[in-house]
Scaffold this motif. Structure first.
Motif, mmCIF file in Angstrom:
data_model
loop_
_atom_site.group_PDB
_atom_site.id
_atom_site.type_symbol
_atom_site.label_atom_id
_atom_site.label_comp_id
_atom_site.label_asym_id
_atom_site.label_seq_id
_atom_site.Cartn_x
_atom_site.Cartn_y
_atom_site.Cartn_z
ATOM 1 N N SER A 357 0.833 -1.198 0.000
ATOM 2 C CA SER A 357 0.000 0.000 0.000
ATOM 3 C C SER A 357 0.875 1.259 0.000
ATOM 4 N N SER A 358 0.265 2.391 -0.290
ATOM 5 C CA SER A 358 0.995 3.660 -0.329
ATOM 6 C C SER A 358 1.616 3.966 1.028
ATOM 7 N N GLY A 359 2.849 4.512 0.984
ATOM 8 C CA GLY A 359 3.535 4.864 2.224
ATOM 9 C C GLY A 359 4.248 3.711 2.878
ATOM 10 N N LYS A 362 8.113 1.440 -0.592
ATOM 11 C CA LYS A 362 8.540 0.805 -1.838
ATOM 12 C C LYS A 362 9.483 1.712 -2.630
ATOM 13 N N SER A 363 9.047 2.947 -2.868
ATOM 14 C CA SER A 363 9.872 3.866 -3.657
ATOM 15 C C SER A 363 11.157 4.241 -2.934
ATOM 16 N N GLN A 404 7.631 7.380 -11.868
ATOM 17 C CA GLN A 404 6.212 7.541 -12.179
ATOM 18 C C GLN A 404 5.955 8.845 -12.933
ATOM 19 N N ASP A 483 9.687 2.249 -11.216
ATOM 20 C CA ASP A 483 8.946 2.741 -10.056
ATOM 21 C C ASP A 483 7.618 3.335 -10.522
ATOM 22 N N GLU A 484 6.572 2.509 -10.485
ATOM 23 C CA GLU A 484 5.245 2.901 -10.981
ATOM 24 C C GLU A 484 5.376 3.458 -12.409
ATOM 25 N N SER A 487 1.997 3.488 -14.635
ATOM 26 C CA SER A 487 0.740 3.786 -13.928
ATOM 27 C C SER A 487 -0.217 4.643 -14.750
ATOM 28 N N HIS A 515 1.615 -0.602 -8.038
ATOM 29 C CA HIS A 515 0.319 -0.800 -7.382
ATOM 30 C C HIS A 515 -0.540 -1.744 -8.212
ATOM 31 N N TYR A 557 -7.034 -4.037 -5.375
ATOM 32 C CA TYR A 557 -6.660 -3.395 -6.635
ATOM 33 C C TYR A 557 -7.105 -4.185 -7.856
#
Length: 559
Positions: A357-359, A362-363, A404, A483-484, A487, A515, A557
């Motif tokens: 999930s976000s936060g 990962k990045s 991204q 990285d994304e 998207s 994601h 997702y």
């Protein structure tokens, strides 16, 4: 640096020669008047004429050569400062660099560094005027001690005034440059945020902010002007008053046969030269004080960008594995940990996915690998060697990364893709067709030679991401980090690109952060992150059977 020192030394020698010839032309007038004109000696006149012509030729030559040499030293200093500061900036962790305002840095590069470099020219010219003053004192001393004492008294007054106004000028110049930087930052951000300002109907609010910032800048400029005018108001009357006194006293001595007509002319001219030189020295000091504020700003920038010690170490062998061992990361001591004792194994020649999930951090893993940031704890090992001990340039040559939100330059499509790298046309076409760049570039007015505008504003988000993918793939990196990276693409286009991407990257290391789980289902290893830690790992099938965090992500997702 040796070349710069040589040019400055040569400039000083040329200045000495230029000043000596000019002063000699003044001094020789005494003998020309007293020994030639009054004595009516034509033969002696011809000798003096030849000497004067030779001195004039030397002086005029120095007038052209000296500025050229001194300006060249200033340009070299400016080039060195620009090169070194940019080099230092590129070495900074991205977290540190992101704290800097873009236009603040632009102001240092475009304004402060040129002003700092010009200090060398001002110092050379200041030395020239000081040498003129010294020669004038010596010659006037031989003519009349009282005139010399009067001029020395004036020098003391000028030194006191210079110290007083120089200190004020330096402080106000710092304030002017500071307010100017704030104004430039505001203008840059206002232009960038025009869409939002208009959309939210906040033009009056933005205008009010502009007036406040500009008013502060204008007040500082006016204050600097007042200091300059105040200095002129004091020094100009002092200058002319002293000249009148010296001329009156010298005239009195001449009419009473205390000095000759030639000595009167020389005293008058040398006094004028002395006073003008003192005035130029005074203004040079004020200019140096003003420009010294820029020197300090440049020095502060070097200090800020000189925090990272880079230990050099070559990377000759292929990358066999990447290991995160108990890695911690947090942006500041007061913030929570983004990564908390993270342990991660990335084998070579595999497709490895990192989801969550976000936060979840990962990045941050990508940023640590690219060395935009450094771990606050633990180690990142490359073939059992610590990443921090490796040469950054050598490491980055093995990496390719797609963000991204990629940055595109206001240049042609081709130049954005190549970024100065030379590749074969066959490989160029293959990559562009694989990530479907060719499909939309072929519709542009000039194809790959089309200018795409600042930040690629003329393209859609998906088109920009496809260009970024192609740009990284053209380098054929040993390790590719996505990285994304897809998207903004449509699902069908994304699937098509992923299939071709897997073919291009077969038997090569690819790290995918995503994601949208459809992009990573065929990965050799999938790591699931929660709150900065790995909670699950395995293939898609293995993780689905566990009915854990990964299975929840699939349900949230979708596939």
């Amino acid at each position: 640096m040796i070349k710069v020192r040589g040019l400055i030394l040569l400039s000083l020698l040329l200045v000495v020669l230029e000043t000596s010839t000019l002063t000699f032309l003044t001094w020789i007038q005494k003998h020309l008047i007293d020994n030639v004109f009054i004595s009516d000696d034509f033969q002696e006149f011809l000798t003096f004429l030849i000497i004067i012509i030779i001195n004039i030729i030397i002086f005029c030559s120095m007038m052209f050569i000296t500025p050229a040499v001194s300006n060249k030293s200033s340009v070299l200093i400016q080039t060195m400062l620009l090169r070194d500061l940019i080099k230092q900036m590129f070495r900074q962790p991205m977290g540190e660099l992101q704290k800097e305002r873009t236009m603040m840095l632009s102001h240092i590069y475009t304004d402060d560094i040129p002003r700092a470099a010009s200090v060398s020219v001002e110092l050379i010219r200041g030395f020239q005027r000081f040498f003129v003053v010294a020669l004038s004192i010596g010659i006037i001393f031989t003519a009349n001690i009282y005139v010399l004492l009067l001029l020395l008294s004036l020098s003391v007054i000028y030194v006191c005034l210079g110290y007083n106004f120089g200190k004020k000028g330096k402080n106000i110049s710092k304030e002017v440059e500071k307010e100017k930087s704030k104004l430039m930052v505001f203008l840059d951000e206002s232009i960038s945020s025009t869409r939002e300002v208009i959309a939210y109907n906040r033009e009056s609010w933005e205008t009010h902010l502009y007036h406040n910032i500009f008013s502060k800048y204008l007040k500082s400029v006016i204050k600097r002007g007042h200091i300059s005018n105040h200095a002129m108001f004091i020094t100009d009357p002092l200058l002319w008053g002293t000249l009148i006194i010296v001329v009156s006293y010298s005239g009195y001595l001449m009419f009473n046969d205390k000095i000759t007509i030639g000595e009167f002319v020389v005293i008058f001219q040398l006094t004028s030269t002395f006073l003008s030189s003192m005035d130029v020295l005074f203004k040079t000091y004020l200019g140096l004080s003003s420009n010294w504020a820029s020197v300090e700003r440049v020095y502060d920038a070097f200090e800020r960008f000189n925090k990272t010690d880079i230990v050099q170490g070559s990377i000759d062998s292929p990358i066999k594995e990447i290991v995160f061992k108990d890695v911690d990361f947090q942006y500041s001591c007061d913030s929570s940990k983004v990564l908390d004792r993270l342990n991660l194994y990335i084998p070579a020649n595999k497709k490895v996915a990192i989801v969550g999930s976000s936060g979840g951090g990962k990045s941050t893993i990508a940023n640590l690998l690219i060395r935009f940031n450094e771990p606050t704890g633990g180690d990142i090992l490359i073939n059992h060697r610590n990443l921090s001990s490796m040469d950054s340039d050598a490491w980055l040559r093995k990496l390719g990364v797609v963000f991204q939100e990629p940055y595109l330059f206001p240049d042609t499509v081709r130049n954005n893709l190549l970024m100065g790298k030379e590749v074969s046309e066959e490989w160029f076409r293959l990559v562009c067709e694989s990530v479907l760049v060719d499909t939309f570039v072929s519709q542009l007015p000039d194809g790959y030679e089309t200018i795409i505008g600042e930040r690629g504003i003329t393209l859609s988000g998906g088109q920009r991401q496809r260009l970024a993918l192609a740009r990284s793939l053209l380098r054929d990196p040993e390790i590719l980090i996505l990285d994304e990276a897809t998207s903004a693409l449509d699902v069908e286009i994304e699937k098509e690109i992923q299939l071709k991407l897997d073919i291009l990257r077969k038997a090569k290391t690819t790290i995918v952060i995503a994601h949208r789980l459809t992009t990573i289902m065929n990965s050799d290893i999938i790591y699931v992150m929660v709150k900065g830690k790995i909670c699950e790992s395995g293939t898609h099938q293995q993780l689905m059977q566990k009915s854990g965090e990964y299975e929840k992500l699939v349900r949230i997702y979708g596939t």
